[in-house]
Design a protein around this motif. Sequence first.
Motif, PDB file in Angstrom:
ATOM      1  N   THR A  86     -50.882   0.952  74.687  1.00  0.00           N
ATOM      2  CA  THR A  86     -51.085   1.958  73.647  1.00  0.00           C
ATOM      3  C   THR A  86     -50.915   3.361  74.223  1.00  0.00           C
ATOM      4  OG1 THR A  86     -52.608   0.462  72.527  1.00  0.00           O
ATOM      5  CG2 THR A  86     -52.770   2.783  71.945  1.00  0.00           C
ATOM      6  N   ILE A  89     -53.717   6.143  75.801  1.00  0.00           N
ATOM      7  CA  ILE A  89     -54.811   5.468  76.510  1.00  0.00           C
ATOM      8  C   ILE A  89     -54.448   5.436  77.995  1.00  0.00           C
ATOM      9  CG2 ILE A  89     -56.153   3.324  76.754  1.00  0.00           C
ATOM     10  CD1 ILE A  89     -56.645   4.798  74.113  1.00  0.00           C
ATOM     11  N   ASP A  91     -52.590   7.355  79.360  1.00  0.00           N
ATOM     12  CA  ASP A  91     -51.160   7.618  79.292  1.00  0.00           C
ATOM     13  C   ASP A  91     -50.958   8.941  78.569  1.00  0.00           C
ATOM     14  OD1 ASP A  91     -49.651   5.713  80.579  1.00  0.00           O
ATOM     15  OD2 ASP A  91     -49.639   4.306  78.901  1.00  0.00           O
ATOM     16  N   ALA A 115     -54.588  -2.800  77.460  1.00  0.00           N
ATOM     17  CA  ALA A 115     -55.115  -3.666  78.525  1.00  0.00           C
ATOM     18  C   ALA A 115     -56.638  -3.728  78.526  1.00  0.00           C
ATOM     19  CB  ALA A 115     -54.596  -3.182  79.878  1.00  0.00           C
ATOM     20  N   TYR A 160     -59.643   1.260  84.580  1.00  0.00           N
ATOM     21  CA  TYR A 160     -58.325   0.848  85.047  1.00  0.00           C
ATOM     22  C   TYR A 160     -58.312   1.072  86.555  1.00  0.00           C
ATOM     23  CZ  TYR A 160     -56.342   0.422  80.360  1.00  0.00           C
ATOM     24  OH  TYR A 160     -56.070   0.004  79.096  1.00  0.00           O
ATOM     25  N   LEU A 188     -52.693  -9.328  82.921  1.00  0.00           N
ATOM     26  CA  LEU A 188     -52.938  -9.899  81.591  1.00  0.00           C
ATOM     27  C   LEU A 188     -51.639 -10.099  80.820  1.00  0.00           C
ATOM     28  CD1 LEU A 188     -56.080  -7.757  80.737  1.00  0.00           C
ATOM     29  CD2 LEU A 188     -56.025 -10.221  81.141  1.00  0.00           C
ATOM     30  N   MET A 217     -54.504  -4.210  87.014  1.00  0.00           N
ATOM     31  CA  MET A 217     -55.841  -4.781  86.820  1.00  0.00           C
ATOM     32  C   MET A 217     -56.814  -3.870  86.092  1.00  0.00           C
ATOM     33  SD  MET A 217     -56.827  -4.913  90.817  1.00  0.00           S
ATOM     34  CE  MET A 217     -55.545  -6.107  91.073  1.00  0.00           C
TER      35      MET A 217
HETATM   36  N1  SAM Z   1     -51.674   2.610  77.902  1.00  0.00           N
HETATM   37  C1  SAM Z   1     -51.968   1.410  78.644  1.00  0.00           C
HETATM   38  C2  SAM Z   1     -52.897   0.528  77.812  1.00  0.00           C
HETATM   39  O1  SAM Z   1     -52.941   0.674  76.598  1.00  0.00           O
HETATM   40  O2  SAM Z   1     -53.547  -0.343  78.381  1.00  0.00           O
HETATM   41  C3  SAM Z   1     -52.550   1.732  80.001  1.00  0.00           C
HETATM   42  C4  SAM Z   1     -51.638   2.553  80.859  1.00  0.00           C
HETATM   43  S1  SAM Z   1     -52.277   2.910  82.420  1.00  0.00           S
HETATM   44  C5  SAM Z   1     -51.082   4.034  83.029  1.00  0.00           C
HETATM   45  C6  SAM Z   1     -51.855   1.487  83.364  1.00  0.00           C
HETATM   46  C7  SAM Z   1     -53.092   0.679  83.782  1.00  0.00           C
HETATM   47  O3  SAM Z   1     -53.471  -0.192  82.723  1.00  0.00           O
HETATM   48  C8  SAM Z   1     -52.833  -0.234  84.967  1.00  0.00           C
HETATM   49  O4  SAM Z   1     -52.980   0.457  86.196  1.00  0.00           O
HETATM   50  C9  SAM Z   1     -53.912  -1.283  84.784  1.00  0.00           C
HETATM   51  O5  SAM Z   1     -55.151  -0.802  85.215  1.00  0.00           O
HETATM   52  C10 SAM Z   1     -53.929  -1.411  83.246  1.00  0.00           C
HETATM   53  N2  SAM Z   1     -52.993  -2.469  82.822  1.00  0.00           N
HETATM   54  C11 SAM Z   1     -51.810  -2.305  82.204  1.00  0.00           C
HETATM   55  N3  SAM Z   1     -51.237  -3.494  81.968  1.00  0.00           N
HETATM   56  C12 SAM Z   1     -52.074  -4.430  82.441  1.00  0.00           C
HETATM   57  C13 SAM Z   1     -52.055  -5.851  82.496  1.00  0.00           C
HETATM   58  N4  SAM Z   1     -51.033  -6.535  82.022  1.00  0.00           N
HETATM   59  N5  SAM Z   1     -53.109  -6.480  83.052  1.00  0.00           N
HETATM   60  C14 SAM Z   1     -54.157  -5.791  83.551  1.00  0.00           C
HETATM   61  N6  SAM Z   1     -54.227  -4.458  83.526  1.00  0.00           N
HETATM   62  C15 SAM Z   1     -53.210  -3.777  82.982  1.00  0.00           C
END
Ligand code: SAM
Length: 287
Positions: A86, A89, A91, A115, A160, A188, A217
Amino acid sequence: MPGTLFIVATPIGNLEDLTPRALCVLGEVDLIACEDTRHTRGLLNRFGITAKTISYHEHNERQRAEELGKLLEAGNNIAIVSDAGTPLISDPGFRIVSAAIKRGIQVIPIPGPAAFVAALIASGLPPDQFFFAGFLPARTTARRAILEELRPIPATLVFYEAPHRIAATLKDALNVLGDRTAAVARELTKVHEEIARGSLSELAQRFSAGARTRGEMVLIISGANKTESRAGAKSEDAPARLAARVSELESEGFDSKLALRKAARELGLKRAEAYRLMVAQKKRRSK
Ligand code: SAM
């Protein structure tokens, strides 16, 4: 007629998580603003979407917010997406959304993967009240200071974290919050999805500095219990925790004065109060 700004969630791994509504919006807008156009192009190609794209990120978002605002006023429909999950978030995107709202543009969310929601609901920790804290600071002192602030919150804590920092974060969380129940949700919706559940000490051991940890994670930690919460940041065990941190810093090579100053800052204590607590702790020990 001005256009509409759509905030579109995209998959966090498994492309089948793109919702039919997201697909429809992405296929119909005049422009898609992406964090990384090459990354999003892969997703769009997979679904045969040929819309024009433009990049926005931390460093150009202010300028893009102006440009996109004008395009929206001129009648263009625009979608913003991030690399995964999203937008906004942990981001970028907030500036674009607030600029659009200021111009009186309609903003429509197209919900989907995030996530932290996926991790929270599968963690086994209470989801009725939670505090999403995003990324913790990279530096230990700042990280401990934030954990200290979060310590009295009686809600599940959600973070995160990057794989190269999980070991250090778990260690700091254990030291500051105590041995609470926690979970690390990794990769995930992807092939190597894993949710490791246990106490912070078990997880700290499992993800210890030597072990190679990969993937994205989310760290989930149970909230403060009633006693911890009522006692707040300056709890009864503050002297013990201060003393423990001071001796930890001394063993890392800090002289005792600097160790006390640093530990006080991390625990959110004034220097004079920290000194008073150290004296109290020494008295308590000598009894
Ligand atoms: N906007 C994204 C959201 O809606 O979750 C998050 C973006 S942030 C830059 C990226 C972080 O989200 C990662 O470092 C991790 O902590 C988490 N993340 C994103 N994808 C993930 C996944 N498939 N499994 C676990 N954590 C995830």
